[in-house]
Design a protein around this motif. Structure first.
Motif, short mmCIF file in Angstrom:
data_model
loop_
_atom_site.label_atom_id
_atom_site.label_comp_id
_atom_site.label_asym_id
_atom_site.label_seq_id
_atom_site.Cartn_x
_atom_site.Cartn_y
_atom_site.Cartn_z
N MET A 1 44.56 30.30 40.80
CA MET A 1 43.17 30.30 41.23
C MET A 1 43.13 30.52 42.73
O MET A 1 43.93 29.96 43.48
N MET B 1 37.57 31.26 37.58
CA MET B 1 38.78 30.65 37.07
C MET B 1 38.57 29.17 36.74
O MET B 1 39.10 28.66 35.76
N VAL C 1 46.76 36.37 34.51
CA VAL C 1 46.20 35.32 35.35
C VAL C 1 47.18 34.14 35.41
O VAL C 1 47.55 33.59 34.38
N VAL D 1 42.55 34.37 40.21
CA VAL D 1 41.13 34.67 40.04
C VAL D 1 40.32 33.70 40.89
O VAL D 1 40.69 32.54 41.08
#
Length: 355
Positions: free
Chosen positions: A319, A290, A316, A285
């Motif tokens: 990042m 994030m 997730v 993300v």
């Protein structure tokens, strides 16, 4: 973590609503706003695969990982796929609604889109469905939704052995050996000219039966008991209160939507500090959403591509730095990206929401 160089390409809507023609009736087109697509009094069309719970057990939690646990149940339970836990101390399972069930019960893992958001009122978690064999409409059964089938298409699901036996009693599912790597199908076994035998052949667990289904009230207790009622005593008379089963609204509120660029990358380790595979449905993300910590690690997001009905659930794990991803952008694993388009496309325009 850094994305690999992308091929210059405009977002392409190469996967259209025609993909779902085989899975959904005209009255059951997937929404594009992330809302739950399972409505009362609506019949859906799809396929049923085999939910083999006995193969989903993960190794028991180690003593070091469970030493800080405050309950004996958590130290003896292991998460398996799709919001389901296995409890080794009594050989039972707990689904998304926290109700226990066994491997002999009629349960189902629902495709992500029609499962809905597990933390909101539009979830179908705990609901019952009535399922019918599309080739033999005299055969039907009931099953309770206990989790998500991450790789099931819209309209389709994973059914437990008991439910499959109810829908096709002439097929010896109990004597079959299933493998996700096999491409031999039930049709191959039932073909009169086939040389395959169910007792000697490993077959695919996917798309075993063509089905129709709809939301339903719980079945009669003699066949598949509904969640246990609880009795509370007062000074006057006992009162029985049944555990409520959530019913999706006919107009469920949509989840908060984000829009941005979707790209793909090739790393196998990221900010969440564990290894993963590029064959997993995972995502990095953007840094704005994030952050640089681990609070978002393990969260699920629901993604759809602009101009397409395909929707994908991803976890997730990383990042994507600001240098590569602005607010709303996502960096997908290759497996997740290929759910929408070939890697050569390079970039997608995605809409997505947190689950």
């Amino acid at each position: 973590m850094a994305p690999i160089p992308r091929l210059a390409a405009k977002p392409l809507s190469i996967i259209t609503g025609a993909l779902f023609t085989a899975f959904s009736a005209p009255s059951s087109t997937p929404p594009t706003n992330g809302a739950n697509a399972t409505l009362p009094d609506t019949q859906y069309i799809g396929s049923a695969s085999f939910l083999n719970l006995t193969l989903l057990h993960t190794p028991p939690l180690s003593s070091s990982s469970s030493s800080n646990s405050s309950s004996s149940s958590s130290s003896s339970s292991s998460p398996i796929s799709s919001l389901v836990y296995y409890h080794s101390n009594n050989n039972t399972y707990t689904g998304c609604n926290q109700m226990p069930f066994s491997s002999t019960d009629n349960v189902v893992l629902m495709n992500p889109l029609q499962f809905g958001n597990a933390s909101s009122s539009n979830s179908t978690c705990g609901n019952w469905i009535q399922v019918q064999n599309r080739q033999n409409t005299d055969l039907s059964t009931y099953a309770q939704i206990v989790g998500i089938c991450d790789d099931c298409e819209y309209g389709s699901m994973d059914l437990s052995l008991g439910a499959l036996n109810d829908l096709a009693p002439d097929l010896d599912f109990e004597d079959m050996t299933f493998s996700n790597s096999s491409d031999i199908t039930i049709s191959d076994l039932t073909d009169s000219d086939s040389t395959y035998s169910s007792s000697t052949t490993t077959i695919s667990s996917d798309n075993l039966l063509d089905i129709t289904w709809s939301l339903s009230d719980a079945p009669e207790p003699r066949n598949n008991p509904a969640p246990t009622s609880t009795t509370t005593s007062t000074t006057t008379s006992p009162t029985t209160t049944a555990t409520p089963t959530p019913t999706p609204s006919s107009t469920p509120p949509p989840a908060e939507q984000f829009s941005g660029r979707g790209t793909w990358y090739s790393d196998t380790h990221g900010q969440c500090e564990h290894n993963y595979s590029q064959s997993d449905l995972i995502v990095a993300v953007n840094q704005d959403q994030m952050g640089t910590g681990k609070d978002m690690c393990g969260k699920k997001i629901l993604m759809t591509m602009k101009g397409s009905n395909v929707q994908v659930i991803a976890t997730v794990v990383d990042m994507c730095p600001k240098a590569y991803c602005k607010f709303g952008d996502l960096d997908l694993s290759q497996a997740a990206f290929k759910k929408f388009a070939g890697l050569g496309v390079g970039e997608l325009t995605l809409q997505w929401s947190w689950l």
